[in-house]
Scaffold this active site. Structure first.
Site, PDB file in Angstrom:
ATOM      1  N   ILE A 165     -40.513 -88.408 -10.782  1.00 17.68           N
ATOM      2  CA  ILE A 165     -40.601 -88.231  -9.331  1.00 17.68           C
ATOM      3  C   ILE A 165     -39.293 -88.653  -8.672  1.00 17.68           C
ATOM      4  O   ILE A 165     -38.759 -87.942  -7.807  1.00 17.68           O
ATOM      5  CB  ILE A 165     -41.793 -89.026  -8.762  1.00 17.68           C
ATOM      6  CG1 ILE A 165     -43.105 -88.443  -9.294  1.00 17.68           C
ATOM      7  CG2 ILE A 165     -41.779 -89.019  -7.235  1.00 17.68           C
ATOM      8  CD1 ILE A 165     -44.335 -89.312  -9.066  1.00 17.68           C
ATOM      9  N   ARG A 245     -47.480 -97.129  -6.847  1.00 17.66           N
ATOM     10  CA  ARG A 245     -48.750 -97.838  -7.002  1.00 17.66           C
ATOM     11  C   ARG A 245     -48.702 -99.093  -6.146  1.00 17.66           C
ATOM     12  O   ARG A 245     -47.658 -99.736  -6.024  1.00 17.66           O
ATOM     13  CB  ARG A 245     -48.993 -98.239  -8.465  1.00 17.66           C
ATOM     14  CG  ARG A 245     -49.393 -97.089  -9.384  1.00 17.66           C
ATOM     15  CD  ARG A 245     -50.812 -96.574  -9.100  1.00 17.66           C
ATOM     16  NE  ARG A 245     -51.214 -95.486  -9.979  1.00 17.66           N
ATOM     17  CZ  ARG A 245     -51.059 -94.190  -9.717  1.00 17.66           C
ATOM     18  NH1 ARG A 245     -50.509 -93.804  -8.595  1.00 17.66           N
ATOM     19  NH2 ARG A 245     -51.479 -93.276 -10.579  1.00 17.66           N
ATOM     20  N   GLU A 273     -56.887-100.524  -2.943  1.00 20.90           N
ATOM     21  CA  GLU A 273     -56.961 -99.152  -2.451  1.00 20.90           C
ATOM     22  C   GLU A 273     -58.413 -98.702  -2.439  1.00 20.90           C
ATOM     23  O   GLU A 273     -59.009 -98.672  -3.517  1.00 20.90           O
ATOM     24  CB  GLU A 273     -56.115 -98.261  -3.364  1.00 20.90           C
ATOM     25  CG  GLU A 273     -55.804 -96.905  -2.772  1.00 20.90           C
ATOM     26  CD  GLU A 273     -54.801 -96.146  -3.635  1.00 20.90           C
ATOM     27  OE1 GLU A 273     -53.690 -96.670  -3.884  1.00 20.90           O
ATOM     28  OE2 GLU A 273     -55.158 -95.042  -4.073  1.00 20.90           O
ATOM     29  N   HIS A 292     -53.805 -91.490  -0.910  1.00 22.60           N
ATOM     30  CA  HIS A 292     -53.388 -91.172  -2.279  1.00 22.60           C
ATOM     31  C   HIS A 292     -53.395 -89.652  -2.517  1.00 22.60           C
ATOM     32  O   HIS A 292     -54.051 -89.149  -3.436  1.00 22.60           O
ATOM     33  CB  HIS A 292     -54.307 -91.878  -3.290  1.00 22.60           C
ATOM     34  CG  HIS A 292     -53.646 -92.116  -4.621  1.00 22.60           C
ATOM     35  ND1 HIS A 292     -53.761 -93.277  -5.321  1.00 22.60           N
ATOM     36  CD2 HIS A 292     -52.850 -91.326  -5.378  1.00 22.60           C
ATOM     37  CE1 HIS A 292     -53.090 -93.203  -6.456  1.00 22.60           C
ATOM     38  NE2 HIS A 292     -52.516 -92.008  -6.505  1.00 22.60           N
ATOM     39  N   ILE A 293     -52.654 -88.977  -1.653  1.00 23.25           N
ATOM     40  CA  ILE A 293     -52.632 -87.504  -1.716  1.00 23.25           C
ATOM     41  C   ILE A 293     -51.275 -86.937  -2.083  1.00 23.25           C
ATOM     42  O   ILE A 293     -51.104 -85.721  -2.099  1.00 23.25           O
ATOM     43  CB  ILE A 293     -53.036 -86.879  -0.358  1.00 23.25           C
ATOM     44  CG1 ILE A 293     -52.224 -87.526   0.779  1.00 23.25           C
ATOM     45  CG2 ILE A 293     -54.531 -86.961  -0.121  1.00 23.25           C
ATOM     46  CD1 ILE A 293     -52.162 -86.700   2.035  1.00 23.25           C
TER      47      ILE A 293
END
Ligand SMILES: NC(=O)c1ccc[n+]([C@@H]2O[C@H](COP(=O)([O-])OP(=O)(O)OC[C@H]3O[C@@H](n4cnc5c(N)ncnc54)[C@H](O)[C@@H]3O)[C@@H](O)[C@H]2O)c1
Length: 334
Positions: A165, A245, A273, A292-293
């Site tokens: 990422i 995270r 979360e 968390h998308i």
């Protein structure tokens, strides 16, 4: 592996049509013998009969980790093609020791996360979230104000982690007038230069970035990587972005900085979360929380399925996998 491998899906059936829309399903059935049963949990007794003939498992979100009993029930199993990202907890040690080929769709899943981060960095730099909030709250009275602290020219973006990422984000940031620095203990200056960024220590990154964006995996060494001291060293008005995270961040310290209004944050992941209902972060104008998308959603899932379809075609043709995961990578990977 036979020419037409026999394949079993092990994933939450709710994802199947998005992972494998008709064109991808047609490619799958042209390549392999697909069992029409979609098994959500391979530990179910009903799964055992199916596993006896399975050569390739296509796993995905909702599939609990494979067990030794599952592997024992699948003597012909040669490969596990995972349509999710991390395969860290997917196999027991025996699976790796048996030499199963394992592939993951983490590279495809990196794309939307990097896009999310790019979009957030640019819109936050433009002041969009805070100005839109004020525009709404003040019913338009902000129109025509001067905004001297807004804009994306020359801002420094500190990327933590040249992960899949992180690397994709660095590529996406390249065309913009931003100054991108990287901290990753596994990437030296020369490798960072090849990515087109300057390698810096963590302390410099926190101290001198306008935006800090976290893309390291959750491993023991990254637990509270973003601690109280790191947050305290960030510039007044800086933005903290977390799509990695929640465990990477000391949330008590972050909450204090955000409540004071000194920093702002965009958090797709938190610890815990979701946040408790009474967390002050829900109501702060300088905090944007998303559920968390950042990873693949909706039509982005077809890229994950597409990765498995391509990998299956390679297996059937006797070619090497492109996204093979080796056990030795796991300790430093997501
Ligand atoms: N929000 C979401 O929906 C979403 C989706 C996918 C992934 N993620 C998260 O994004 C993060 C990156 O995922 P990925 O698949 O790109 O990871 P990855 O497996 O590609 O990351 C591995 C790399 O991270 C770097 N790294 C390891 N330890 C580090 C450290 N201590 N400091 C800095 N860098 C370090 C190393 O370069 C290593 O090669 C993970 O935390 C993952 O869980 C979130």
């Amino acid at each position: 592996m036979t020419e037409r491998p026999s394949v079993l899906f092990a994933l939450d059936p709710v994802h199947l049509p998005l992972l494998f829309p008709p064109d991808l399903m047609a490619r799958l059935t042209a390549t392999a013998d697909i069992d029409p049963t979609v098994v959500a949990d391979l530990r179910d007794p009903g799964a055992r009969r199916l596993l006896g003939e399975t050569e390739v498992l296509i796993t995905g979100w909702g599939c609990p980790p494979l067990t030794v009993e599952t592997l024992d029930a699948a003597p012909k199993l040669r490969a596990v093609l995972h349509t999710g990202g991390s395969v860290k907890y997917l196999l027991p040690d025996e699976g790796w020791e048996r030499g199963l080929l394992v592939s993951s769709a983490a590279t495809a899943n990196a794309l939307p996360v990097a896009e999310y981060a790019l979009g957030m960095i640019l819109l936050a730099g433009k002041g969009v979230f805070q100005l839109a909030g004020r525009y709404r709250d003040e019913r338009g009275f902000t129109l025509g104000e001067v905004h001297p602290h807004v804009g994306n020219v020359g801002r420094r973006v500190g990327v933590i982690g040249a992960s899949r990422i992180g690397r994709r984000l660095i590529e996406l940031l390249r065309p913009h007038d931003l100054d991108v620095v990287l901290h990753d203990p596994y990437v030296d200056e020369a490798a960072a230069a090849r990515l087109g960024v300057r390698a810096v220590g963590a302390a410099e990154l926190f101290r001198e970035s306008d935006i800090v964006t976290v893309h390291a995996p959750a491993v023991p060494e990254t637990d509270h990587l973003v601690d109280r001291a790191a947050l305290a060293s960030m510039r007044d008005g800086a933005l903290f972005l977390n799509t990695a995270r929640g465990s990477l961040v000391d949330h008590r310290a972050l909450t204090a900085e955000l409540v004071s209004g000194r920093l702002s944050a965009i958090l797709d992941v938190t610890d815990p979360e979701p946040l408790p209902a009474d967390s002050p972060l829900w109501g702060l104008p300088n905090v944007l929380l998303t559920p968390h998308i950042a990873g693949s959603q909706g039509n982005e899932l077809r890229r994950l399925g597409g990765t498995a379809v391509d990998e299956l075609a390679r297996l059937a043709a006797g070619h090497p996998l492109h996204h093979r995961v080796h056990r030795a990578e796991l300790p430093h990977a997501a």
